[in-house]
Design a protein around this motif. Structure first.
Motif, PDB file in Angstrom:
ATOM      1  N   GLN A   1      28.135  11.596  13.494  1.00 41.71           N
ATOM      2  CA  GLN A   1      29.452  11.816  12.906  1.00 41.71           C
ATOM      3  C   GLN A   1      29.579  11.145  11.538  1.00 41.71           C
TER       4      GLN A   1
ATOM      5  N   ASN B   1      29.789  13.649   8.780  1.00 40.25           N
ATOM      6  CA  ASN B   1      31.048  14.374   8.611  1.00 40.25           C
ATOM      7  C   ASN B   1      32.154  13.469   8.076  1.00 40.25           C
TER       8      ASN B   1
ATOM      9  N   GLN C   1      33.346  11.008   9.733  1.00 37.76           N
ATOM     10  CA  GLN C   1      34.180  10.695  10.891  1.00 37.76           C
ATOM     11  C   GLN C   1      33.848   9.358  11.536  1.00 37.76           C
TER      12      GLN C   1
ATOM     13  N   ASP D   1      37.306   8.771  18.828  1.00 36.33           N
ATOM     14  CA  ASP D   1      36.408   9.737  19.455  1.00 36.33           C
ATOM     15  C   ASP D   1      35.319   8.989  20.212  1.00 36.33           C
TER      16      ASP D   1
ATOM     17  N   SER E   1      34.349   6.155  15.715  1.00 36.72           N
ATOM     18  CA  SER E   1      34.554   7.467  15.096  1.00 36.72           C
ATOM     19  C   SER E   1      35.930   7.997  15.475  1.00 36.72           C
TER      20      SER E   1
ATOM     21  N   ARG F   1      38.262  11.817  14.994  1.00 37.49           N
ATOM     22  CA  ARG F   1      38.317  13.220  14.573  1.00 37.49           C
ATOM     23  C   ARG F   1      39.723  13.552  14.097  1.00 37.49           C
TER      24      ARG F   1
END
Length: 132
Positions: free
Chosen positions: A73, A76, A78, A104, A118, A120
């Motif tokens: 992640q 991304n 994240q 997350d 993380s 989202r």
């Protein structure tokens, strides 16, 4: 974003050393902002002391260079690996996040050598707690 910056979350000594461009896109910056606004800043407000981000955003080349997971992640925007410099304090952060914040994944890395967190922005957070 009160205590953390996009630049801080994209900074990497490995990227600098290897000449990897780790600047992020607007989409990645939006994910990093959500991570900061929903997890990192609230955590820093509660903790009352600085928290170091060891690793935030990683472009695919940087993720490969540091041996990150293919589905990390971090790529991304994240995720962040955070550290206070003290395992007991890292455990304190871990427990606060687990009990009080949406996330997350929350990972105890190497017996609290650092904490992986993380988030989202799409709200599909699993609240998954792991130990590696």
């Amino acid at each position: 974003m009160k205590y953390f910056t996009i630049e801080e979350l994209c900074q990497s000594t490995t990227a600098d050393r290897k000449g990897i461009d780790n600047r992020c896109s607007n989409e990645i910056a939006a994910n990093l902002t959500a991570l900061v606004d929903n997890v990192l800043d609230p955590l820093r407000i509660w903790y009352g002391k600085p928290i170091t981000v060891n690793s935030g955003y990683r472009c695919p080349a940087l993720n490969k260079a540091v041996g990150g997971a293919a589905t990390s992640q971090h790529m991304n925007g994240q995720a962040a690996d955070i550290d206070t410099g003290d395992r007991q304090q890292n455990k304190l952060l871990f427990e606060y996040i687990r009990k009080n914040l949406s996330f997350d994944q929350l990972i105890d890395e190497s017996n609290f050598a650092w904490v992986h967190i993380s988030y989202r922005a799409d709200g599909k957070n699993r609240n998954q707690v792991l130990k590696l």
